[in-house]
Scaffold this active site. Structure first.
Site: not given
Ligand code: GLN
Length: 536
Positions: A88, A163, A187
Site C-alpha cells: 500500500k 481504504s 481497511s
Molecule cells: N473506512 C474507515 C475510515 O474511513 C476505516 C479506514 C481504515 O481502516 N483505514 O476511517
C-alpha cells in the site's frame, strides 16, 4: 506451468525451491499482467520493474546457494523468498514514493525503509510496486484517492472497497499473490470482502507501525492480503514481532506454526470439531443486504455441521461503535496530519513567502475533502470546551466496547463469526455524496479496531454475482487459531462451485477499449450516464 500468476505464494515457494521456476520468471509474469491491466484497474500507483527484477535475481541467487548447501539451508529460507508482493502506498520503501493517496505527499521520497519493508526484504520477497488507496487511508471505496479510484475486477463499475482497495484489487486480479494493507477501522477486511480474497487485521501491537504513514495511531495495524489462509499466514509471519522502533509493538512470540497450516482439506476441516463460535446478534445490522446475511449464516451452519458449536451472543455496545470511532479516529488524525505543513514533506506552496499563508495554501491545495472533514471533526473534538464531552466520552465508550468482547472470551468462545461488510461491492459514486452512508460500510469491522483485536475476512461465496466476506474475530494474539479456522472453512468448502470462479470482469481489463476508473469517474462527475454500466 502455463500461468504463473495463478499460483499461490506457497505453491511458488515449492516450485522455487525445487528449481522448477525462477523468481525472475515469476516476477516477469506478474509485472507483465500488472502493467497491462493497470489502465483498467488503477490498482497500482507505482510499478518498480527494474528494482523488482533485481530483487528477483538476488532471491534466485539466495535460493540457488541454499539448494547447493542442502535441505536444511533451503528450509531456513522464508517461504516468501522470491515471491512478488505489493505494498500500500503509505509503506515507506527507501528511495521510493509514499503518497498515502494524497496530493500533499506528491514528490516525497522516503529516506528509509519501514520495519515491514525491512522484514520483507530480509525474507527475500520481491516488491513489485505501490498500490492505490483512499487518501491517508480515510475511506471505504478507494474513491478518495487523489490519483483516481480503483476498479473492482468482479465488476469494473464498482468499488473494490477501501481504504486498501489497490492492494485488494491487485491480489484479486492476480497481479501479485499477496500484498500489504493497513486497517484502522476495516481497511483490510472490507476490501478483502468486496474483492473475494483473504484480508487480516492483526492484534494491535503485532506488527510494527514504524515507517507507515499514520492515520489514527491507537487503531492502525498493518496486515496481509492473500487469496488463501495459508498465504495470509505466511505473510503475517514475515512482518510480525516486536520492533524497538515502535513502542506499541509487543514482545509477543510469533508462532512458526503460521508457516505450517494444513495442506490437506480434510485435515484442515478437523480443526472445527469442538470449537465454540459466537454469533453476535448486533452484527446482522439494519441495512444489511439479505444475500450477505444469508451467505454468512450458511458459512456458520457449515462450520456447525463440521463439528463446531455455534451460539448466539450479544455485544450490546456495538451500536455506539461508529459514533465513537468517528470521534477517536479524526481526533488522532488531526494530530498526526499536523506534520504536513509544506515544510517537511512533499507539496510546498511558497508563493506568498509568508509562513502562515503558505501553510494554509499548501494544506488547502494538498488535502482532499474527506481528509479536511476529518481534520475539522478531530480538531473540534479535541478543543478545550469539547474534549470532555466528545473525546473523553468516546474513550470511555471504547472501553465498554472492548468489555463486550472480553466477556465473550471469558465465556470460553474460540472466535466470533460475523459479516465483514453489510453489502457487496457498491457502484462507484453511490456513496460519495453521503459520508455517513460510506462510514456505515465499516459498522461490522471498526469495533474490532476499537478493542485492538485481530480479525480476518475470508471469501464465503457470492451474492448477486459479487463476493461476500465472512469475518472471524479472535481474542488478542489468537491469529494462529483464527487462521486455522479460516483454513478449516476453506477445507469444508473446497469443492463449492464458487471456489473455481475468477473475478467476472477480469477479461475486460485486458481490453484497451474498457474505460479506466478515472474516465468512469469523470463521466460520473459530468453526470453523463446516471445508470449505464459504462462497460462499452
Ligand atoms: N473506512 C474507515 C475510515 O474511513 C476505516 C479506514 C481504515 O481502516 N483505514 O476511517
Amino acid at each position: 506451468m502455463n500461468d504463473l500468476t495463478r499460483l499461490s505464494a506457497h505453491e511458488m515457494t515449492a516450485l522455487l525451491r525445487s528449481g522448477e521456476v525462477s523468481s525472475q520468471a515469476l516476477t516477469e509474469a506478474h509485472l507483465a499482467v500488472a502493467e497491462r491491466q493497470n489502465r483498467a484497474l488503477n490498482a497500482w500507483l507505482a510499478i518498480y520493474r527494474a528494482d523488482a527484477l533485481a530483487q528477483a535475481t538476488a532471491a534466485d541467487e539466495r535460493i540457488a546457494e541454499a539448494r547447493h548447501e542442502g535441505a536444511a539451508a533451503l528450509n531456513a529460507l522464508h517461504p516468501l523468498c522470491g515471491v512478488p508482493i505489493g505494498l500500500k502506498d503509505l509503506v515507506s520503501v527507501k528511495g521510493g514514493q509514499a503518497t498515502a493517496g494524497s496530493k500533499i505527499l506528491q514528490g516525497y521520497i522516503a529516506p528509509f525503509d519501514s520495519t515491514v519493508t525491512a522484514r520483507l526484504r530480509q525474507a527475500g520477497a520481491v516488491i513489485l510496486g505501490k498500490t492505490n488507496m483512499d487518501e491517508f487511508a480515510m475511506g471505504s471505496s478507494c474513491e478518495h484517492s487523489a490519483y483516481g479510484p480503483t476498479a473492482n475486477p468482479w465488476d469494473l463499475t464498482r468499488v473494490p472497497g477501501g481504504s486498501s482497495g489497490g492492494s485488494a484489487a491487485a491480489v484479486a486480479a492476480y497481479h501479485v499473490p499477496v500484498s500489504i494493507g493497513t486497517d484502522t477501522g476495516g481497511s483490510i477486511r472490507q476490501p478483502a470482502s468486496l474483492c473475494g480474497i483473504v484480508g487480516l487485521k492483526p492484534t494491535y501491537g503485532r506488527v510494527s507501525r514504524y515507517g507507515i504513514v499514520a492515520f489514527a495511531s491507537s487503531l492502525d495495524q498493518i496486515g496481509p492480503f492473500a487469496r488463501d489462509a495459508r498465504d495470509a499466514a505466511i505473510l503475517l509471519h514475515a512482518i510480525s514481532g516486536r520492533d524497538a522502533r515502535d513502542a506499541t509493538s509487543a514482545p509477543v512470540e510469533v508462532p512458526d506454526e503460521l508457516l505450517k497450516l494444513p495442506t490437506s482439506d480434510d485435515e484442515a476441516a478437523g480443526y472445527l470439531r469442538g470449537r465454540r463460535i459466537a454469533l453476535p446478534r448486533e452484527y446482522f445490522v439494519e441495512g444489511m443486504e439479505p444475500g450477505v446475511a444469508a451467505r454468512v449464516r450458511e458459512a456458520v451452519a457449515a462450520m456447525e455441521q463440521a463439528g463446531a458449536k455455534v451460539e448466539e451472543v450479544s455485544l450490546p455496545h456495538t451500536e455506539y461503535g461508529l459514533a465513537t470511532y468517528y470521534i477517536i479516529a479524526p481526533a488522532e488524525c488531526s494530530s498526526n496530519l499536523a506534520r504536513f505543513d509544506g515544510v517537511k514533506y512533499g507539496l510546498s506552496d511558497r508563493t506568498s513567502g509568508e509562513y502562515i499563508a503558505d501553510y494554509l495554501r499548501t494544506r488547502g491545495a494538498g488535502f482532499g475533502p474527506e481528509v479536511k472533514r476529518r481534520i475539522m471533526l478531530g480538531t473540534y473534538a479535541l478543543s478545550a470546551g469539547y474534549y470532555d464531552a466528545y473525546y473523553l466520552k468516546a474513550q470511555k465508550v471504547r472501553t465498554l466496547i472492548k468489555a463486550d468482547f472480553d466477556a465473550v472470551w471469558a465465556a470460553g468462545f474460540d472466535a466470533i463469526c460475523a459479516p465483514t461488510s453489510p453489502t457487496v461491492a457498491f457502484p462507484m459514486g453511490a456513496k460519495m455524496a453521503d459520508p455517513v452512508a460510506m462510514y456505515l460500510s465499516d459498522a461490522c469491522t471498526l469495533p474490532v479496531n476499537m478493542a485492538g483485536l485481530p480479525g480476518v475476512s475470508i471469501p464465503a461465496g457470492l451474492s448477486d454475482g459479487l463476493p461476500v466476506g465472512l469475518q472471524i474475530i479472535g481474542a488478542p494474539w489468537s491469529e494462529l487459531s483464527m487462521l486455522r479456522l479460516a483454513r478449516a472453512y476453506e477445507g469444508i468448502t473446497a469443492r463449492a462451485p464458487w471456489r473455481d470462479l475468477e473475478p467476472a470482469e477480469l477479461q475486460l481489463t485486458d481490453d484497451p477499449t474498457t474505460p479506466s476508473p478515472i474516465e468512469r469517474k469523470e463521466r460520473l462527475n459530468a453526470g453523463a450516464s446516471a445508470t449505464g454500466s459504462g462497460k462499452a
